[in-house]
Each structure stands twice: as C-alpha cells, then as structure tokens.
Design a protein around this motif. Sequence first.
Motif, short mmCIF file in Angstrom:
data_model
loop_
_atom_site.label_atom_id
_atom_site.label_comp_id
_atom_site.label_asym_id
_atom_site.label_seq_id
_atom_site.Cartn_x
_atom_site.Cartn_y
_atom_site.Cartn_z
N GLU A 181 11.96 -20.84 -4.07
CA GLU A 181 12.11 -20.94 -2.63
C GLU A 181 12.82 -22.23 -2.24
OE1 GLU A 181 8.27 -20.49 -1.04
OE2 GLU A 181 8.91 -21.46 0.82
N ALA A 182 12.49 -23.31 -2.91
CA ALA A 182 13.11 -24.60 -2.62
C ALA A 182 14.61 -24.53 -2.89
CB ALA A 182 12.47 -25.71 -3.45
N VAL A 183 14.96 -23.91 -3.99
CA VAL A 183 16.37 -23.78 -4.33
C VAL A 183 17.07 -22.89 -3.31
CG1 VAL A 183 17.99 -22.85 -6.04
CG2 VAL A 183 15.99 -24.14 -6.79
N VAL A 191 16.28 -22.34 -0.19
CA VAL A 191 16.34 -22.82 1.19
C VAL A 191 17.58 -23.68 1.45
CG1 VAL A 191 15.09 -24.99 1.02
CG2 VAL A 191 14.86 -23.62 3.06
N VAL A 192 18.04 -24.38 0.44
CA VAL A 192 19.20 -25.25 0.69
C VAL A 192 20.50 -24.46 0.72
CG1 VAL A 192 18.09 -27.26 -0.32
CG2 VAL A 192 19.54 -25.82 -1.73
N HIS A 219 9.83 -28.82 0.71
CA HIS A 219 9.73 -27.92 -0.44
C HIS A 219 9.50 -28.71 -1.72
CE1 HIS A 219 10.96 -24.16 1.60
NE2 HIS A 219 11.54 -25.01 2.42
N LEU A 222 22.02 -27.90 -6.90
CA LEU A 222 21.80 -27.16 -5.66
C LEU A 222 23.11 -26.90 -4.93
CD1 LEU A 222 18.67 -29.12 -4.32
CD2 LEU A 222 18.69 -26.86 -5.38
N GLU A 228 20.84 -21.44 1.95
CA GLU A 228 20.93 -20.69 3.20
C GLU A 228 21.54 -21.56 4.28
OE1 GLU A 228 19.33 -17.36 4.23
OE2 GLU A 228 20.14 -17.33 2.20
N GLN A 229 22.33 -20.95 5.10
CA GLN A 229 22.70 -21.73 6.28
C GLN A 229 21.48 -21.78 7.19
OE1 GLN A 229 23.45 -18.73 5.64
NE2 GLN A 229 24.20 -17.53 7.37
N GLN A 230 21.48 -22.73 8.04
CA GLN A 230 20.33 -22.99 8.91
C GLN A 230 19.88 -21.72 9.62
OE1 GLN A 230 18.31 -25.01 8.89
NE2 GLN A 230 17.77 -26.00 10.80
N THR A 231 18.60 -21.44 9.51
CA THR A 231 18.06 -20.30 10.24
C THR A 231 17.61 -20.77 11.62
OG1 THR A 231 15.93 -20.76 9.28
CG2 THR A 231 17.26 -19.09 8.20
N ASN A 232 18.37 -20.34 12.59
CA ASN A 232 18.14 -20.85 13.94
C ASN A 232 17.10 -20.05 14.70
OD1 ASN A 232 19.18 -23.18 14.95
ND2 ASN A 232 21.29 -22.40 14.94
N THR A 287 20.29 -31.00 5.32
CA THR A 287 19.86 -30.15 4.20
C THR A 287 18.76 -30.83 3.41
OG1 THR A 287 22.13 -29.36 4.03
CG2 THR A 287 20.67 -28.86 2.20
N PRO A 298 11.13 -22.76 10.16
CA PRO A 298 10.36 -23.79 10.85
C PRO A 298 10.37 -23.61 12.36
CG PRO A 298 12.40 -24.70 9.98
CD PRO A 298 12.28 -23.31 9.44
#
Lengths: 303, 303
Positions: B79-81, B83-84, A69, A45, B86-90, A62, B120
């Motif tokens: 999606e799990a792969v 999500v990590v 997930h 990852l 990506e930088q945090q979606t604020n 993270t 989230p």
Amino acid sequence: MDITIKQARYFVAAAQTGQVSRAAVDLNVSQSAVTTAIRDLEAHLGVRLFERRSKGIALTETGSRFLPHAEEILAVVQEAVHVVSEQQTNVHGKVRIGMSYTVAGYFAIPLIARVRRRYPGIELELTESARDTIEAAVIQNELDIAIILTSNLKAADFLDHTTLVASQRRLWLPSGHKLAGRGDLPLSVIETEPYILLTVDEAKKTQVRYWEEQNVSPNVTFETSSVEAVRTMVAAGMGITVLSDMVYRPWSLEGQRIETTDISGGVPPMMVGVCWKANTPLEPAAQSVVDFLEQTLVDRRTK
Amino acid sequence: MDITIKQARYFVAAAQTGQVSRAAVDLNVSQSAVTTAIRDLEAHLGVRLFERRSKGIALTETGSRFLPHAEEILAVVQEAVHVVSEQQTNVHGKVRIGMSYTVAGYFAIPLIARVRRRYPGIELELTESARDTIEAAVIQNELDIAIILTSNLKAADFLDHTTLVASQRRLWLPSGHKLAGRGDLPLSVIETEPYILLTVDEAKKTQVRYWEEQNVSPNVTFETSSVEAVRTMVAAGMGITVLSDMVYRPWSLEGQRIETTDISGGVPPMMVGVCWKANTPLEPAAQSVVDFLEQTLVDRRTK
DNA sequence: GATTGATATCAAAAAAACAGATATTGTGTT
DNA sequence: AACACAATATCTGTTTTTTTGATATCAATC
C-alpha cells in the motif's frame, strides 16, 4: 524488487528530524548511508520524497503522503516482532468501545486494528458518535470504554480516564505568510488575521473556551465542519487557524504547503484519552484493552 | 537488528504452501534461500515458527500468531508503494459505513484502516450492528454503504451489492480426530458427531438453511455466540463444527491444533460483500470506497 | 568571495543473500 | 533392518548490497 524496512526507518528518521545528518546520528550510521538509502528509496518509488534545501531537507507533497505509510510499516513490524515474544494472551470477552468522530478518523482506528491482532480472543464492538452521547452510554453501561477528548469531560465525576496523547495546538499558516517562521507568536494575532473556524465535534466549544480565558476575540471569516476544508482554505491563503498536531498535515489536498508556528502564552494541548465508568472495576478484557492502549502510546512522540 | 520484508514474504509463502520447496518455486528463488531466510527469521525472533515434518512444514502456534502480522507487513508495504504512484486522490466527503459484528471483527477493520490512509479527504463514520438494522439504515439513507454477509440479504430488492470475498466453509476437527486428513467428507458426518453450533450474527440461521437443503439434522450438543469458545471446544475434542475460513485459525487460544477438511456436496461459501441502496447513484466518496474495496480484494486469495 | 552547514558522490571494505551441490532427516515399504 | 522417497538443512564460493570515510558540491549568509 521491494523497498526495505531499513529504508523506511531511515526515511522516517530523516523526515522527523528534517536533516539527513541528524537522522544519521540518531540512527548510529553514517550520513552517506542515510543519503543513499533515501536515494534508493526514491529511485525505487520513482518519486521525489524530499526537497533538498540548504538547511536540510523538507518533505515533498508525495513524501508527506508516504510518511504515515512508512510509519505504519515500522509500527506493524514492531508489533509483529513483539507478538511472538509475548506469551499467549488468553483474555477473551467482548469490549464495547465508543469514539468521537475526529478521534476515530485521525487516531483510534489504526490502534483498534492493533488491538484486534493483539487480542484475538476479544470481540470489539465499535461505535462512533458525539462526545456527550458516548459519555452517557459509558455511564449507563452501554459502552465499556470510550476514546474521546478528555480535556472537557462533561460527566467527569462519573468517569475515570487516562490520557493517551496530548497533541499540541499550533497556528496554521499558508506557506510564505508574513507570520511564518517567526515562532512563538501571541494568540492575539488571530484577532487581526482572518480566521477559519473548525466546528466539528466540540472543536468550536474548546476554542471559544480558551479564547475567553485569554480575552481574545478572533476575526472568524469562515466556519466549516470539515478538517480538509480548513486545510484547503489555509493553504489557499484565505485565513489562518489554530488546530492540534493530530490533524495537521503539511500539505493540503491540492498540494499546497501549510506551515505551523508555536503560540506563546499557553494554548492548552488537545488531550485524547480513554475513559470508563468511575468506581466500577473493568472487565478483564476491557482492562487489557486500556492497558494496551496506554502502553502503546507511552513511547510515541506527541505529534 | 530488524527482520526484513523479504523474510516476511518468504515466511508467508512457506506458510501458505506448507512447503519450503514449493514456496521457493513460487518465489523464483532457490530452496536454500527460503530455508535460510526462515532460519534467520526464527533466530531473530527467538522462536520456532514451523514444525518440520516429513511432508513439509506446518506452522507452530507461535507461527500462526505471527502469520497475520507478516501478511499485514506485506499489505502495508504494498500500500505504501502504491500510494506514491497514484496521483493525488482529491475525493472528499463523508461516508457512513455499517458492518455486522463478525465482519467487523474478522475482516473489515484492517480494510477500513487502509481506506482511511488511502483517502485522507474522506471522513468515515462507522457503525457496527445487526444485519437487519444495517440493511434498514441503508435503505433509509442513514448509511451510505454496508459491509455484511450478502448470501441472504433480506431486502435484496432494495439493495445492490458486490461480493468482496467468498470464504469457504469447512469442517473443523480436533487434531488427531478419526475423520482428520480424509478430505471431502459428506455433510452427513455432522449427524453422528457432536456438533458445536455458533449462534452469533446470523450464523445459526445460515447453517440451518443449508442443513435443510441437504436434509441433514446435526447432533448439536452445544451452542455459543463466541467464535473463540467454538475454537476451544473443537480443539478440546468436545465436538466438531462447520465454519468459514474467514474465522479459521489453526490453533485455539490454549494452543491446541485445529484441523479442517473439505466437505463434499456443496456447502455454500460465506459471501461477504459491500452493498448500497439500489437505483441510487452513490456519492463520489462512497463510490471511491466501494471501488477501493473491490480492487483491494480482487487479488486476494480466498482464505 | 569566503565561510558555514548542509547533502551528494565515490571507491574500497564489510556484510548479506543467493545458488548449487550435498548432507540429513523422517516416513513408509519391503 | 534396510531402502527409497521426499522433504528440509547445511556448506561453499559468488554475487549483490550496504556501509563507511573521504571528498565534492551546493546554497545561504556574512
């Protein structure tokens, strides 16, 4: 080229136990197998999922984003395996389901997605609204079932229900707070510390109720209807709060850690359940959905 | 002890191409690797997923039930792969989404579950109702966005939209029907064959529209609002129908096979899209959801 | 600075996956 | 009935991955 289900399983076990070695025992494999699986996963990852500490491991920000997930992967796999062993479910019909907002956001939607896959012959009609509205709609036969907080049902006489999860309420603290890591604090600490009050759904009413029962009057410095706002404020050290594990995440959106501590003296857990009109047999389709929800939630840890 | 993601991937490729050898080429592995992966998967699940035919393979009823789950596994893993990395979606805020019934049942709910995991900080409020009601609600700012059929928007002047999928409409036939396997039949065959008409949502209106455009008057012998009923009746040989691939499954609930054939002469595909109030900039949260939906659907095959 | 309780690393063994060659199967044709 | 064709199934040796068990390392605490 791909992560593996095994890696996800080892990761989840490690995250849940907080210790690689304990996870290894639970999984019946060696500690080094778990360590390398996690290392490979992290390498794959390209991120660090755990902070290595002397007493074990702790999710990084993270990692805590990845955890749900990974759990979802395991759930979906389990479900896929399960679905082929079942004989065909011939149930069909329409089921109208009501959910309150918090329940929908933090709990119900993934379950609903599973119900749809499991019973392709059932049409689901979903509604989100306030608890009172939903209760009324169930009684008036405008909804078949409702997934809501069942601790303080208003129309309890006219509704039957079963509990799906009992989610523990805990004290939320910023990382490094003087009360952190103590464990089993009395509820009265919220009288001296600034308190962030969540007002969404019936959260406020519920909280007031058990404050009164225990004769505690908290020092409320801020009220908000957004769980994320509460998280951010607690993480920023602006106050503490008491909320259920269902909405707990160890990191705020800004990446700051939030800790929890148990409260002594019996704060009631948040009860989420499914309910339907009393003394009225459910349609077969609705009954199947209820059965599925109960069954799915039985072997789930109360988190 | 567990199925593997690789097995799921090979299975899905084989199911989609209908040939082990073609799937192997697509996957850049040998044919024997795919064959053994499928054999192991079948052994593990204890069921037969494919019927082996001289021209390739075809899903069994069990296999076609397993397929969406296998696809879900791959989607969740991806999606799990993702999500990590990506930088945090604020992004946070509330987004009110309306969906029409068919769209919710066959399309939107799994997507919504993904949106929730991805953002989230965004609270989603979902409503299912009729297309007209939803359009009105969007215009009156009671909903932020709507996921509906966009082919015949009523209030098109007041709504902007983008298309998420264009789902081909095909002729559904019982297995072994005299017209099966011909390919590219003219729409006029529905004048001579008994026709099962789906009336849910606006399905009826849409169908009538393109019948009129092509001057075809079908021999409707039954109308129902249940997709499952249509499936059962077609499978049982009681008639044929034309419906979009989105609601197509190769087996009825009773386990009888349903075939499809392309129609020549341009039956329009079913367009599902997301729409919002025209000339009004979306809130950041709603914009994020729209962007996510577009992006997620781009590399999806139109099925 | 020794002890404790945890994770990381290493090398050998075991297990799994793969490719390539070959066998088998089923259809349609002659 | 024999054949060709086009697909999947099986087999064998090789490569890759995972696991284990032993050992090294690290951090906190006494």
